[in-house]
Design an enzyme around this catalytic site. Structure first.
Site, PDB file in Angstrom:
ATOM      1  N   LYS A  65       0.807  -1.219   0.000  1.00 57.93           N
ATOM      2  CA  LYS A  65       0.000   0.000   0.000  1.00 57.93           C
ATOM      3  C   LYS A  65       0.847   1.280   0.000  1.00 57.93           C
ATOM      4  O   LYS A  65       0.408   2.313  -0.492  1.00 57.93           O
ATOM      5  CB  LYS A  65      -0.980   0.002   1.177  1.00 57.93           C
ATOM      6  CG  LYS A  65      -2.142  -0.983   0.974  1.00 57.93           C
ATOM      7  CD  LYS A  65      -3.160  -0.911   2.104  1.00 57.93           C
ATOM      8  CE  LYS A  65      -4.295  -1.897   1.842  1.00 57.93           C
ATOM      9  NZ  LYS A  65      -5.334  -1.858   2.884  1.00 57.93           N
ATOM     10  N   ASP A 101     -10.235   2.790   1.402  1.00 56.31           N
ATOM     11  CA  ASP A 101     -10.467   2.172   2.720  1.00 56.31           C
ATOM     12  C   ASP A 101     -11.108   3.179   3.679  1.00 56.31           C
ATOM     13  O   ASP A 101     -12.025   2.843   4.427  1.00 56.31           O
ATOM     14  CB  ASP A 101      -9.147   1.681   3.328  1.00 56.31           C
ATOM     15  CG  ASP A 101      -8.710   0.333   2.766  1.00 56.31           C
ATOM     16  OD1 ASP A 101      -9.561  -0.417   2.249  1.00 56.31           O
ATOM     17  OD2 ASP A 101      -7.502   0.032   2.843  1.00 56.31           O
TER      18      ASP A 101
HETATM   19  P1  NAP Z   1      -0.560  -3.919   8.880  1.00 53.18           P
HETATM   20  O1  NAP Z   1      -0.252  -2.687   8.119  1.00 53.18           O
HETATM   21  O2  NAP Z   1       0.328  -5.099   8.806  1.00 53.18           O
HETATM   22  O3  NAP Z   1      -0.688  -3.475  10.441  1.00 53.18           O
HETATM   23  C1  NAP Z   1      -0.989  -4.422  11.420  1.00 53.18           C
HETATM   24  C2  NAP Z   1      -1.106  -3.752  12.790  1.00 53.18           C
HETATM   25  O4  NAP Z   1      -1.541  -4.743  13.708  1.00 53.18           O
HETATM   26  C3  NAP Z   1       0.208  -3.195  13.321  1.00 53.18           C
HETATM   27  O5  NAP Z   1      -0.061  -2.062  14.103  1.00 53.18           O
HETATM   28  C4  NAP Z   1       0.720  -4.355  14.190  1.00 53.18           C
HETATM   29  O6  NAP Z   1       1.492  -3.929  15.288  1.00 53.18           O
HETATM   30  C5  NAP Z   1      -0.579  -4.903  14.743  1.00 53.18           C
HETATM   31  N1  NAP Z   1      -0.451  -6.325  15.050  1.00 53.18           N
HETATM   32  C6  NAP Z   1      -0.196  -7.341  14.176  1.00 53.18           C
HETATM   33  N2  NAP Z   1      -0.185  -8.517  14.816  1.00 53.18           N
HETATM   34  C7  NAP Z   1      -0.394  -8.228  16.141  1.00 53.18           C
HETATM   35  C8  NAP Z   1      -0.477  -9.028  17.303  1.00 53.18           C
HETATM   36  N3  NAP Z   1      -0.317 -10.363  17.260  1.00 53.18           N
HETATM   37  N4  NAP Z   1      -0.727  -8.417  18.491  1.00 53.18           N
HETATM   38  C9  NAP Z   1      -0.880  -7.063  18.554  1.00 53.18           C
HETATM   39  N5  NAP Z   1      -0.812  -6.250  17.461  1.00 53.18           N
HETATM   40  C10 NAP Z   1      -0.579  -6.837  16.283  1.00 53.18           C
HETATM   41  O7  NAP Z   1      -2.018  -4.463   8.512  1.00 53.18           O
HETATM   42  P2  NAP Z   1      -3.272  -3.599   8.012  1.00 53.18           P
HETATM   43  O8  NAP Z   1      -3.225  -3.473   6.548  1.00 53.18           O
HETATM   44  O9  NAP Z   1      -3.336  -2.374   8.833  1.00 53.18           O
HETATM   45  O10 NAP Z   1      -4.495  -4.592   8.329  1.00 53.18           O
HETATM   46  C11 NAP Z   1      -4.911  -4.849   9.662  1.00 53.18           C
HETATM   47  C12 NAP Z   1      -6.196  -5.704   9.631  1.00 53.18           C
HETATM   48  O11 NAP Z   1      -7.258  -4.936   9.063  1.00 53.18           O
HETATM   49  C13 NAP Z   1      -6.078  -6.979   8.770  1.00 53.18           C
HETATM   50  O12 NAP Z   1      -6.743  -8.021   9.441  1.00 53.18           O
HETATM   51  C14 NAP Z   1      -6.811  -6.621   7.504  1.00 53.18           C
HETATM   52  O13 NAP Z   1      -7.391  -7.742   6.864  1.00 53.18           O
HETATM   53  C15 NAP Z   1      -7.902  -5.710   8.052  1.00 53.18           C
HETATM   54  N6  NAP Z   1      -8.433  -4.792   7.027  1.00 53.18           N
HETATM   55  C16 NAP Z   1      -9.775  -4.872   6.774  1.00 53.18           C
HETATM   56  C17 NAP Z   1     -10.324  -4.032   5.831  1.00 53.18           C
HETATM   57  C18 NAP Z   1     -11.793  -4.122   5.551  1.00 53.18           C
HETATM   58  O14 NAP Z   1     -12.216  -3.629   4.506  1.00 53.18           O
HETATM   59  N7  NAP Z   1     -12.604  -4.694   6.421  1.00 53.18           N
HETATM   60  C19 NAP Z   1      -9.532  -3.094   5.142  1.00 53.18           C
HETATM   61  C20 NAP Z   1      -8.160  -3.030   5.458  1.00 53.18           C
HETATM   62  C21 NAP Z   1      -7.627  -3.898   6.410  1.00 53.18           C
HETATM   63  P3  NAP Z   1       3.068  -3.586  15.152  1.00 53.18           P
HETATM   64  O15 NAP Z   1       3.130  -2.201  14.617  1.00 53.18           O
HETATM   65  O16 NAP Z   1       3.549  -3.696  16.552  1.00 53.18           O
HETATM   66  O17 NAP Z   1       3.656  -4.625  14.228  1.00 53.18           O
END
Ligand code: NAP
Length: 286
Positions: A65, A101
């Site tokens: 992204k 988003d």
């Molecule tokens: P990302 O950029 O990889 O960010 C993940 C975040 O979650 C980071 O802040 C990370 O913390 C934290 N994290 C990951 N594993 C963790 C754990 N085991 N315990 C605590 N914190 C944890 O991912 P993203 O793109 O933001 O996506 C996050 C979620 O949103 C995903 O499940 C994705 O499928 C969902 N999503 C849904 C939609 C929708 O349309 N519904 C749209 C976008 C995303 P650190 O910084 O410490 O690594």
């Protein structure tokens, strides 16, 4: 035939092909939507496919992204503020990055009758999704947002990025261990981490003993639809909202950008949601 795709790594779990192909079929459009698993080295080639007409548009998911940005001719103002692109279109011969988003989240809030103005919000996570959600919270006038992330530095960077957007929202960072100190009875808690996503469905990003009636719990995770986080909320009498509406409305907004019209108005979101719920139930039953 028009060709669309989602690029990411991994990308096999994405529900976007199911969503878009249902819309194409329902509206009788000669189009298909596929998934393309890429490594970083493939970004030039994918942009060229769009530039030269092999593709008509694509979505971008983790981990590209931000990485995609230098490969584009232009990034629209909202995506620049969010610092993440999840939808790329060809507009007047130029390759333009957008973020749909934040729009999907704002629409979800509206559809579920949630008023963000003047509220206290706890954002769990500081990654790409948290960037988009925070942008929407600022636009909707949340009073205070606490960004809670295990890596505090990332939460601080997110605050620094968003702090100069017009508005009066107060932004704070906190560690997961400090959650109890930042909660109040009407707090809106938004899970922007993947915690609780299939197959780790018994995990929750927020401890059960802190959930209260009167809180609003929103999960961006949509697989499963009923995450452990939402289950805890229901049990405590809190309002709960899952991630499927956001997925649907970011996807419909992408379609409008690619077809340069109001295509999404011909789609019945309730019908689409019912179809996707059925598909998700099938995946979980396997
Ligand atoms: P990302 O950029 O990889 O960010 C993940 C975040 O979650 C980071 O802040 C990370 O913390 C934290 N994290 C990951 N594993 C963790 C754990 N085991 N315990 C605590 N914190 C944890 O991912 P993203 O793109 O933001 O996506 C996050 C979620 O949103 C995903 O499940 C994705 O499928 C969902 N999503 C849904 C939609 C929708 O349309 N519904 C749209 C976008 C995303 P650190 O910084 O410490 O690594």
């Amino acid at each position: 035939m028009k060709h669309f795709a989602i690029i990411g790594n991994p990308v096999g779990q994405s529900l976007s092909p199911t969503l878009h192909n249902w819309v194409f079929h329902r509206l009788g459009l000669d189009a298909e939507y596929t998934q393309i698993q890429l490594t970083g080295g493939g970004l030039t080639s994918i942009v060229n496919k769009l530039r030269y007409g092999e593709l008509n548009g694509f979505n971008v998911t983790h981990p590209f992204k931000q990485e995609i940005v230098p490969f584009l001719d232009e990034v629209n103002a909202q995506a620049q503020r969010i610092n993440a692109v999840n939808c790329v279109a060809r507009e007047r011969g130029r390759i333009v990055g957008h973020n749909t988003d934040w729009y999907g989240f704002a629409k979800t809030v509206h559809l579920n009758g949630i008023e963000l103005g003047g509220t206290q919000v706890v954002l769990l996570g500081a990654g790409g999704a948290a960037h988009s959600v925070l942008f929407a919270l600022l636009r909707k006038g949340a009073k205070t947002v606490f960004i809670v992330n295990r890596t505090l530095e990332k939460a601080r960077s997110l605050v620094a990025l968003m702090a100069n957007i017009d508005g009066n929202t107060v932004l704070r960072v906190a560690r997961p261990g400090e959650l109890e100190d930042v909660l109040s009875p009407g707090t809106i808690i938004i899970n922007c981490t993947p915690v609780g996503m299939w197959p780790n469905i018994v995990e929750t990003p927020f401890p059960a003993h802190l959930v209260r009636r009167g809180m609003i719990l929103m999960d961006l995770v949509y697989n499963p639809l009923q995450t452990q986080f939402l289950r805890l909320g229901k049990r405590a009498g809190a309002t709960t909202v899952g991630g499927l509406d956001m997925l649907i409305h970011q996807g419909l907004r992408s379609l409008d950008l690619w077809f340069n019209n109001t295509l999404s108005q011909d789609v019945n979101p309730a019908e689409l949601k019912a179809f996707l719920e059925e598909k998700l139930a099938e995946v979980l039953a396997k």
